[in-house]
Scaffold this motif. Structure first.
Motif, PDB file in Angstrom:
ATOM      1  N   LEU A 168       9.144  -1.244  -0.274  1.00 32.48           N
ATOM      2  CA  LEU A 168       9.590  -1.691  -1.589  1.00 32.48           C
ATOM      3  C   LEU A 168      10.466  -0.631  -2.238  1.00 32.48           C
ATOM      4  CD1 LEU A 168       6.230  -3.160  -2.953  1.00 32.48           C
ATOM      5  CD2 LEU A 168       8.021  -4.319  -1.663  1.00 32.48           C
ATOM      6  N   ARG A 169      11.325  -1.079  -3.132  1.00 32.87           N
ATOM      7  CA  ARG A 169      12.182  -0.141  -3.859  1.00 32.87           C
ATOM      8  C   ARG A 169      11.379   0.662  -4.878  1.00 32.87           C
ATOM      9  NH1 ARG A 169      16.509  -4.813  -4.743  1.00 32.87           N
ATOM     10  NH2 ARG A 169      17.933  -4.435  -3.037  1.00 32.87           N
ATOM     11  N   GLU A 170      10.386   0.011  -5.497  1.00 32.45           N
ATOM     12  CA  GLU A 170       9.626   0.673  -6.549  1.00 32.45           C
ATOM     13  C   GLU A 170       8.605   1.630  -5.937  1.00 32.45           C
ATOM     14  OE1 GLU A 170      10.023  -2.551  -6.220  1.00 32.45           O
ATOM     15  OE2 GLU A 170      11.497  -2.930  -7.801  1.00 32.45           O
ATOM     16  N   PRO A 171       8.494   2.848  -6.458  1.00 35.71           N
ATOM     17  CA  PRO A 171       7.526   3.809  -5.913  1.00 35.71           C
ATOM     18  C   PRO A 171       6.103   3.488  -6.349  1.00 35.71           C
ATOM     19  CG  PRO A 171       8.646   4.746  -7.805  1.00 35.71           C
ATOM     20  CD  PRO A 171       9.295   3.411  -7.550  1.00 35.71           C
ATOM     21  N   CYS A 172       5.186   4.187  -5.774  1.00 37.31           N
ATOM     22  CA  CYS A 172       3.778   4.035  -6.133  1.00 37.31           C
ATOM     23  C   CYS A 172       3.572   4.428  -7.595  1.00 37.31           C
ATOM     24  CB  CYS A 172       2.921   4.920  -5.227  1.00 37.31           C
ATOM     25  SG  CYS A 172       1.175   4.990  -5.703  1.00 37.31           S
ATOM     26  N   PRO A 173       2.885   3.609  -8.381  1.00 38.02           N
ATOM     27  CA  PRO A 173       2.678   3.956  -9.797  1.00 38.02           C
ATOM     28  C   PRO A 173       1.715   5.121  -9.986  1.00 38.02           C
ATOM     29  CG  PRO A 173       1.467   1.968  -9.204  1.00 38.02           C
ATOM     30  CD  PRO A 173       2.325   2.300  -8.023  1.00 38.02           C
ATOM     31  N   ASP A 174       0.935   5.480  -8.934  1.00 42.31           N
ATOM     32  CA  ASP A 174      -0.019   6.580  -9.065  1.00 42.31           C
ATOM     33  C   ASP A 174       0.580   7.926  -8.673  1.00 42.31           C
ATOM     34  OD1 ASP A 174      -1.914   4.864 -10.000  1.00 42.31           O
ATOM     35  OD2 ASP A 174      -3.036   4.723  -8.113  1.00 42.31           O
TER      36      ASP A 174
ATOM     37  N   ALA B  70       0.850  -1.203   0.000  1.00 41.31           N
ATOM     38  CA  ALA B  70       0.000   0.000   0.000  1.00 41.31           C
ATOM     39  C   ALA B  70       0.875   1.239   0.000  1.00 41.31           C
ATOM     40  CB  ALA B  70      -0.910   0.009   1.225  1.00 41.31           C
ATOM     41  N   CYS B  71       0.417   2.274  -0.696  1.00 41.60           N
ATOM     42  CA  CYS B  71       1.149   3.536  -0.751  1.00 41.60           C
ATOM     43  C   CYS B  71       0.975   4.300   0.558  1.00 41.60           C
ATOM     44  CB  CYS B  71       0.653   4.376  -1.925  1.00 41.60           C
ATOM     45  SG  CYS B  71       1.498   5.974  -2.077  1.00 41.60           S
ATOM     46  N   THR B  72       2.039   4.932   1.010  1.00 39.01           N
ATOM     47  CA  THR B  72       1.995   5.700   2.254  1.00 39.01           C
ATOM     48  C   THR B  72       1.435   7.104   2.045  1.00 39.01           C
ATOM     49  OG1 THR B  72       4.294   6.397   1.895  1.00 39.01           O
ATOM     50  CG2 THR B  72       3.942   4.434   3.247  1.00 39.01           C
ATOM     51  N   LYS B  73       1.163   7.484   0.775  1.00 38.49           N
ATOM     52  CA  LYS B  73       0.668   8.827   0.504  1.00 38.49           C
ATOM     53  C   LYS B  73      -0.751   8.842  -0.064  1.00 38.49           C
ATOM     54  CE  LYS B  73       5.150  11.087  -0.277  1.00 38.49           C
ATOM     55  NZ  LYS B  73       5.965  11.893  -1.228  1.00 38.49           N
ATOM     56  N   CYS B  74      -1.065   7.873  -0.914  1.00 43.01           N
ATOM     57  CA  CYS B  74      -2.400   7.840  -1.505  1.00 43.01           C
ATOM     58  C   CYS B  74      -3.071   6.510  -1.147  1.00 43.01           C
ATOM     59  CB  CYS B  74      -2.339   8.051  -3.013  1.00 43.01           C
ATOM     60  SG  CYS B  74      -1.615   6.663  -3.937  1.00 43.01           S
ATOM     61  N   ASP B  75      -4.243   6.244  -1.718  1.00 40.14           N
ATOM     62  CA  ASP B  75      -4.980   5.035  -1.363  1.00 40.14           C
ATOM     63  C   ASP B  75      -4.667   3.853  -2.284  1.00 40.14           C
ATOM     64  OD1 ASP B  75      -6.116   5.959  -3.659  1.00 40.14           O
ATOM     65  OD2 ASP B  75      -8.191   5.899  -2.952  1.00 40.14           O
ATOM     66  N   HIS B  76      -3.636   3.988  -3.106  1.00 43.20           N
ATOM     67  CA  HIS B  76      -3.309   2.891  -4.019  1.00 43.20           C
ATOM     68  C   HIS B  76      -2.708   1.708  -3.257  1.00 43.20           C
ATOM     69  CE1 HIS B  76      -1.777   0.707  -7.494  1.00 43.20           C
ATOM     70  NE2 HIS B  76      -0.643   0.582  -6.828  1.00 43.20           N
ATOM     71  N   HIS B  77      -3.138   0.511  -3.596  1.00 43.89           N
ATOM     72  CA  HIS B  77      -2.464  -0.703  -3.129  1.00 43.89           C
ATOM     73  C   HIS B  77      -2.666  -1.803  -4.157  1.00 43.89           C
ATOM     74  CE1 HIS B  77      -6.568  -1.120  -1.470  1.00 43.89           C
ATOM     75  NE2 HIS B  77      -6.374  -2.435  -1.502  1.00 43.89           N
TER      76      HIS B  77
ATOM     77  N   GLY C  85       4.795   7.817  -4.342  1.00 42.18           N
ATOM     78  CA  GLY C  85       5.103   7.665  -2.928  1.00 42.18           C
ATOM     79  C   GLY C  85       5.725   6.319  -2.609  1.00 42.18           C
ATOM     80  N   GLN C  86       6.128   6.152  -1.355  1.00 45.12           N
ATOM     81  CA  GLN C  86       6.758   4.914  -0.929  1.00 45.12           C
ATOM     82  C   GLN C  86       5.696   3.844  -0.688  1.00 45.12           C
ATOM     83  OE1 GLN C  86       8.759   4.652   3.028  1.00 45.12           O
ATOM     84  NE2 GLN C  86      10.584   4.186   1.824  1.00 45.12           N
ATOM     85  N   MET C  87       5.996   2.635  -1.182  1.00 47.40           N
ATOM     86  CA  MET C  87       5.087   1.505  -1.020  1.00 47.40           C
ATOM     87  C   MET C  87       5.534   0.663   0.178  1.00 47.40           C
ATOM     88  SD  MET C  87       2.767   1.768  -3.404  1.00 47.40           S
ATOM     89  CE  MET C  87       2.036   0.137  -3.414  1.00 47.40           C
ATOM     90  N   ARG C  88       4.574   0.321   1.048  1.00 51.70           N
ATOM     91  CA  ARG C  88       4.865  -0.469   2.240  1.00 51.70           C
ATOM     92  C   ARG C  88       4.045  -1.758   2.215  1.00 51.70           C
ATOM     93  NH1 ARG C  88       4.454   2.749   7.693  1.00 51.70           N
ATOM     94  NH2 ARG C  88       6.258   3.717   6.681  1.00 51.70           N
TER      95      ARG C  88
END
Length: 398
Positions: free
Chosen positions: A364-370, A52-59, A373-376
């Motif tokens: 994760l190393r890869e950022p949020c695609p949206d 899940a992204c730490t900034k938006c609601d993407h997961h 942000g950082q993905m956790r």
């Protein structure tokens, strides 16, 4: 890099069962395991995690990788981690790329004797470079090197060869000085070729005397010692292909270059063009074309494509990356530090994290695609399990 629309895994999932049935009893356990690993890589069969992204609601849900060294999808992360570890060994000197290749006829018997002949290829090439470099008439130094085995040509044919990355110099015999090679020049290729040829042929004879070589088909006669010696005679006089490329632009360029060689599979997914019920088309480079576009498209029957891919499966626990000289063994770090000191260069160590610091979150190393942000990771699930968290549908671009 976008995900390729066609993957080796797709070919194996579609045609693998029929290929295994048609070749029952002729595939090794290692080859069967590689096929199974590639087929299940990054599928629900291996479990995974929800991020899940730490900034938006993407997961989203991500399935685990097989981490098999022959899987094209698993090599980029492995190469990245390996390169980060080896960056500590970089020296402020020129680096050279030397390639050692076997004659096609000898490469043929390597197919039946992979562990023995590939090991001999490593040993003979490393001993060749170390011996010539130690000669006072040449460089007169104890060098270090990293060797990587490739067994394929661009068309997936069997073409075993060693890629060797060598710093341009070495330690003096007493270990107190750095002896640099001439700018832009490492060692004479013809001298390397002749010694490599002699060492490899002698090694082949020793393997034959020890009964460690097997022969099949029209070469079964080579099991006889006298027939094998006679068969090897012409190879003692022909030129063996050894070539050295110009030095790299700098230590950083060495890492970028190595990353293209250390963890490469026989063919990448991005080289695949198309597949149907009977053929697989893929891009390959015709090295006979020196000028113009050397990239072509080859079409092979599907079973032949799979056969060629599996031909490059290495024996279990066989190391395809090896280090020699001052880059090998437990004293590597001390030797590298000594050489840096001789050059007046140092590498600052990263500060240790205090023991009472909380552990870093599993990210994760890869950022949020949206939003970038950082993905956790918020959930993990094992083989056969269904994640409790369901990923929402991706937003459509306006």
């Amino acid at each position: 890099m976008p995900r390729p629309r066609l993957e080796i895994a797709d070919i194996f999932r579609t045609h693998g069962p029929a290929y295994r049935q048609a070749n029952a009893g002729h595939l090794s356990f290692s080859q069967l395991r590689v096929m199974s690993a590639i087929e299940t890589c990054r599928t629900e069969a291996l479990g995974g995690h929800v991020a899940a992204c730490t900034k938006c609601d993407h997961h989203h849900i991500a399935y685990n990788s097989c981490k098999n060294r022959h899987c094209p999808k698993c090599q980029a992360p492995a190469a990245r981690d390996w390169m980060m570890a080896r960056s500590e060994d970089l020296l402020p000197v020129e680096y050279f790329h030397v390639v050692f290749t076997l004659p096609a006829e000898i490469a043929r018997i390597a197919l039946w004797n992979k562990r023995a002949i590939y090991s001999l290829l490593f040993k003979a090439s490393a001993e060749t470079v170390a011996t010539i470099a130690a000669d006072p008439k040449r460089l007169g130094a104890r060098i270090g090197m990293t060797s990587v085995l490739h067994t394929w040509g661009s068309a997936l044919t069997h073409h075993p060869h060693i890629h060797m990355i060598v710093p341009g110099g070495g330690l003096s015999p007493d270990g107190t000085r750095w002896v640099a090679c001439k700018p832009g020049f490492f060692l004479h290729v013809r001298v390397l070729s002749r010694l490599f040829r002699r060492l490899f042929v002698e090694g082949l004879m020793a393997l034959h005397r020890a009964g460690q070589l097997r022969f099949f088909g029209d070469l079964t006669r080579l099991a006889d010692a006298s027939a094998f010696a006679e068969w090897l005679t012409p190879f003692r006089k022909t030129d063996w292909v050894v070539y050295a490329k110009p030095p790299f632009g700098g230590p950083e360029a060495v890492l970028a270059y190595l990353s293209r060689y250390t963890h490469r599979a026989a063919i990448s997914n991005h080289r695949l063009v198309s597949t149907d019920a009977g053929t697989v088309a893929f891009k390959w480079k015709d090295y006979r074309i020196k000028r113009g576009d050397s990239m072509k498209v080859m079409r092979l029957p599907t079973f032949e494509f799979i056969r060629r891919f599996l031909m490059h499966v290495l024996p279990d626990r066989f190391h395809r990356i090896r280090h020699y000289g001052f880059l090998a063994g437990s004293r590597r770090r001390a030797k590298v530090a000594q050489i840096r000191a001789l050059h007046g260069a140092t590498r600052s160590a990263e500060p240790d994290r205090p023991a009472d610091d909380p552990p870093a979150p599993l990210t994760l190393r890869e950022p949020c695609p949206d939003c970038g942000g950082q993905m956790r990771i918020i959930e993990t699930f094992r083989r056969g399990q269904i994640p409790r968290t369901r990923a929402p549908p991706r937003k459509q671009a306006a």
